[in-house]
Design an enzyme around this catalytic site. Structure first.
Site, PDB file in Angstrom:
ATOM      1  N   LYS A  37       0.784  -1.042   0.212  1.00 35.51           N
ATOM      2  CA  LYS A  37      -0.006   0.052   0.051  1.00 35.51           C
ATOM      3  C   LYS A  37       0.845   1.409   0.002  1.00 35.51           C
ATOM      4  CE  LYS A  37      -1.742  -1.047   3.931  1.00 35.51           C
ATOM      5  NZ  LYS A  37      -1.325  -2.316   4.412  1.00 35.51           N
ATOM      6  N   ARG A  73      -9.595   1.600   8.848  1.00 35.80           N
ATOM      7  CA  ARG A  73      -9.268   0.266   9.104  1.00 35.80           C
ATOM      8  C   ARG A  73     -10.170  -0.546  10.014  1.00 35.80           C
ATOM      9  NH1 ARG A  73      -3.699   0.893   9.232  1.00 35.80           N
ATOM     10  NH2 ARG A  73      -2.559  -0.771   9.554  1.00 35.80           N
ATOM     11  N   ARG A 123      11.497  -5.970   4.797  1.00 37.85           N
ATOM     12  CA  ARG A 123      11.157  -4.314   4.767  1.00 37.85           C
ATOM     13  C   ARG A 123      12.284  -3.661   5.593  1.00 37.85           C
ATOM     14  NH1 ARG A 123       5.392  -2.097   5.489  1.00 37.85           N
ATOM     15  NH2 ARG A 123       5.706  -3.117   7.495  1.00 37.85           N
ATOM     16  N   ARG A 146      11.244  -2.106  10.867  1.00 37.17           N
ATOM     17  CA  ARG A 146      10.290  -1.370  11.826  1.00 37.17           C
ATOM     18  C   ARG A 146      10.201  -2.009  13.007  1.00 37.17           C
ATOM     19  NH1 ARG A 146       5.240   0.123   8.071  1.00 37.17           N
ATOM     20  NH2 ARG A 146       3.936  -0.825   9.864  1.00 37.17           N
ATOM     21  N   ARG A 206      -1.109  -8.172  13.814  1.00 43.83           N
ATOM     22  CA  ARG A 206      -1.392  -7.214  12.807  1.00 43.83           C
ATOM     23  C   ARG A 206      -2.403  -7.837  11.841  1.00 43.83           C
ATOM     24  NH1 ARG A 206       4.022  -5.198  11.520  1.00 43.83           N
ATOM     25  NH2 ARG A 206       3.152  -4.172   9.806  1.00 43.83           N
TER      26      ARG A 206
HETATM   27  P1  AP5 Z   1       4.935  -1.901   1.820  1.00 45.87           P
HETATM   28  O1  AP5 Z   1       4.500  -0.791   0.809  1.00 45.87           O
HETATM   29  O2  AP5 Z   1       5.580  -1.158   2.926  1.00 45.87           O
HETATM   30  O3  AP5 Z   1       3.434  -2.404   2.484  1.00 45.87           O
HETATM   31  P2  AP5 Z   1       2.225  -1.761   3.198  1.00 45.87           P
HETATM   32  O4  AP5 Z   1       1.065  -2.493   2.546  1.00 45.87           O
HETATM   33  O5  AP5 Z   1       2.106  -0.416   2.980  1.00 45.87           O
HETATM   34  O6  AP5 Z   1       2.270  -2.506   4.549  1.00 45.87           O
HETATM   35  P3  AP5 Z   1       2.307  -1.920   6.060  1.00 45.87           P
HETATM   36  O7  AP5 Z   1       2.928  -2.906   6.831  1.00 45.87           O
HETATM   37  O8  AP5 Z   1       2.986  -0.582   6.275  1.00 45.87           O
HETATM   38  O9  AP5 Z   1       0.887  -1.778   6.522  1.00 45.87           O
HETATM   39  P4  AP5 Z   1       0.507  -1.559   7.992  1.00 45.87           P
HETATM   40  O10 AP5 Z   1      -0.865  -1.546   7.876  1.00 45.87           O
HETATM   41  O11 AP5 Z   1       1.143  -2.673   8.774  1.00 45.87           O
HETATM   42  O12 AP5 Z   1       1.043  -0.543   8.729  1.00 45.87           O
HETATM   43  P5  AP5 Z   1       0.938   1.026   8.900  1.00 45.87           P
HETATM   44  O13 AP5 Z   1       1.874   1.820   8.669  1.00 45.87           O
HETATM   45  O14 AP5 Z   1      -0.646   1.350   8.166  1.00 45.87           O
HETATM   46  O15 AP5 Z   1       5.586  -3.143   1.350  1.00 45.87           O
HETATM   47  C1  AP5 Z   1       6.069  -4.004   2.347  1.00 45.87           C
HETATM   48  C2  AP5 Z   1       7.412  -4.381   1.718  1.00 45.87           C
HETATM   49  O16 AP5 Z   1       7.323  -5.161   0.367  1.00 45.87           O
HETATM   50  C3  AP5 Z   1       8.425  -3.287   1.373  1.00 45.87           C
HETATM   51  O17 AP5 Z   1       9.687  -3.611   1.691  1.00 45.87           O
HETATM   52  C4  AP5 Z   1       8.313  -2.874  -0.204  1.00 45.87           C
HETATM   53  O18 AP5 Z   1       9.654  -2.337  -0.541  1.00 45.87           O
HETATM   54  C5  AP5 Z   1       8.115  -4.253  -0.565  1.00 45.87           C
HETATM   55  N1  AP5 Z   1       7.250  -4.406  -1.793  1.00 45.87           N
HETATM   56  C6  AP5 Z   1       6.195  -3.588  -2.263  1.00 45.87           C
HETATM   57  N2  AP5 Z   1       5.646  -3.956  -3.499  1.00 45.87           N
HETATM   58  C7  AP5 Z   1       6.436  -4.918  -3.798  1.00 45.87           C
HETATM   59  C8  AP5 Z   1       6.354  -5.952  -4.835  1.00 45.87           C
HETATM   60  N3  AP5 Z   1       5.511  -5.608  -5.843  1.00 45.87           N
HETATM   61  N4  AP5 Z   1       7.162  -7.157  -5.010  1.00 45.87           N
HETATM   62  C9  AP5 Z   1       8.038  -7.211  -3.822  1.00 45.87           C
HETATM   63  N5  AP5 Z   1       8.189  -6.290  -2.966  1.00 45.87           N
HETATM   64  C10 AP5 Z   1       7.289  -5.271  -2.722  1.00 45.87           C
HETATM   65  O19 AP5 Z   1       0.241   1.051  10.240  1.00 45.87           O
HETATM   66  C11 AP5 Z   1       1.118   0.986  11.303  1.00 45.87           C
HETATM   67  C12 AP5 Z   1       0.479   0.811  12.915  1.00 45.87           C
HETATM   68  O20 AP5 Z   1      -0.151   2.206  12.956  1.00 45.87           O
HETATM   69  C13 AP5 Z   1      -0.629  -0.272  12.810  1.00 45.87           C
HETATM   70  O21 AP5 Z   1      -0.426  -1.541  13.403  1.00 45.87           O
HETATM   71  C14 AP5 Z   1      -1.536   0.634  14.016  1.00 45.87           C
HETATM   72  O22 AP5 Z   1      -1.186   0.315  15.176  1.00 45.87           O
HETATM   73  C15 AP5 Z   1      -1.332   2.186  13.736  1.00 45.87           C
HETATM   74  N6  AP5 Z   1      -2.381   2.692  12.828  1.00 45.87           N
HETATM   75  C16 AP5 Z   1      -2.076   3.154  11.525  1.00 45.87           C
HETATM   76  N7  AP5 Z   1      -3.259   3.565  11.127  1.00 45.87           N
HETATM   77  C17 AP5 Z   1      -4.374   3.219  11.895  1.00 45.87           C
HETATM   78  C18 AP5 Z   1      -5.796   3.331  11.901  1.00 45.87           C
HETATM   79  N8  AP5 Z   1      -6.181   3.845  10.660  1.00 45.87           N
HETATM   80  N9  AP5 Z   1      -6.388   3.010  13.043  1.00 45.87           N
HETATM   81  C19 AP5 Z   1      -5.943   2.192  14.092  1.00 45.87           C
HETATM   82  N10 AP5 Z   1      -4.443   2.252  14.114  1.00 45.87           N
HETATM   83  C20 AP5 Z   1      -3.631   2.868  13.020  1.00 45.87           C
END
Ligand code: AP5
Length: 224
Positions: A20, A95, A132, A164, A175
């Protein structure tokens, strides 16, 4: 950015590690609209040591969700900044069904146009998350084997990309479980509203980007 692009109001759903952040960042630049990642906003608050950051840190490290009312307030403020007038790409919000309902109220005047569900299976996401690396200086996302960071240094800001804090195995599982319970129901929620586009998240970043762009362009073709 591309000044000629009409902009878009959209969000990207998908499991942790689906890509994402990677895709939303790139699409935001192309469409000249802000990429709004609630995870990035929370990590910035943690770095800056704000009251929000102090509260969010333990929750995030455990892989739990920050309460809806906190998140809704942050997103409401962000969507009212001037750069969000042409559109926005939400990543990591909503979410929960509660957050989705709040978003509909916040954006009643200029509602969502498309929801992309980036589909990848569990085995792939676990592999991606464990390899990552994220730059603590500028937030850029890398893969561990990326030649650009072979010397351990971020080419954009000179920072040192790391795993991270919430990318440890126990937090990853927590998660993913929460995603199934709280976030997966949003797929049906948006399908029922006619907004859902499922996009295959497997393949190279360029291949996935081309698929996303095709559905976004189709949905916004008649936008003035
Ligand atoms: P990446 O693009 O980083 O993946 P992502 O889908 O963004 O995954 P996240 O793990 O960041 O999502 P998340 O939901 O856990 O975290 P968030 O920051 O939102 O890609 C992943 C890896 O794959 C990278 O290394 C990339 O280079 C690689 N890659 C990408 N595309 C590829 C491809 N095609 N082929 C190969 N490799 C590839 O949330 C973190 C925390 O914040 C949550 O757990 C929660 O505690 C809190 N939080 C955030 N938002 C909320 C909310 N709305 N409500 C409540 N809590 C929240």
């Amino acid at each position: 950015g591309e000044p000629g692009h009409p902009g878009v109001r959209m969000l990207i759903l998908g499991r942790q590690g689906a890509g994402k952040g990677t895709q939303a960042e790139r699409l935001g630049r192309l469409c000249a609209v802000p990429h709004i990642s609630t995870g990035d906003m929370l990590r910035a608050a943690v770095r800056e040591g704000t009251p929000l950051g102090r509260r969010a840190k333990q929750i995030m490290d455990a892989g739990d969700l920050v309460p809806d009312e906190v998140m809704v307030g942050i997103v409401d403020d962000r969507l009212h900044e001037p750069d969000a007038e042409r559109g926005w790409i939400l990543d990591g919000f909503p979410r929960t069904v509660g957050q989705a309902e709040a978003l509909a109220e916040i954006t009643a005047g200029a509602p969502l146009e498309v929801v992309v569900d980036l589909a990848v299976d569990n085995a792939v996401v676990i592999e991606r998350i464990s390899s990552r690396r994220v730059c603590p200086g500028c937030g850029t996302i890398y893969r561990a084997d990326d030649a650009a960071i072979a010397d351990g240094t971020c080419p954009k800001c000179g920072g040192h990309p790391v795993l991270r804090d919430d990318d440890q195995p126990e937090a990853i599982q927590r998660r993913l479980d929460l995603y199934e319970q709280e976030t997966a129901p949003l797929v049906d929620h948006y399908r029922a509203q006619g907004l859902l586009e499922t996009v295959d998240g497997l393949g190279t970043e360029d291949e996935v980007f081309a698929r996303i762009l095709a559905v976004v362009d189709a949905r916004t073709a008649d936008r003035g």
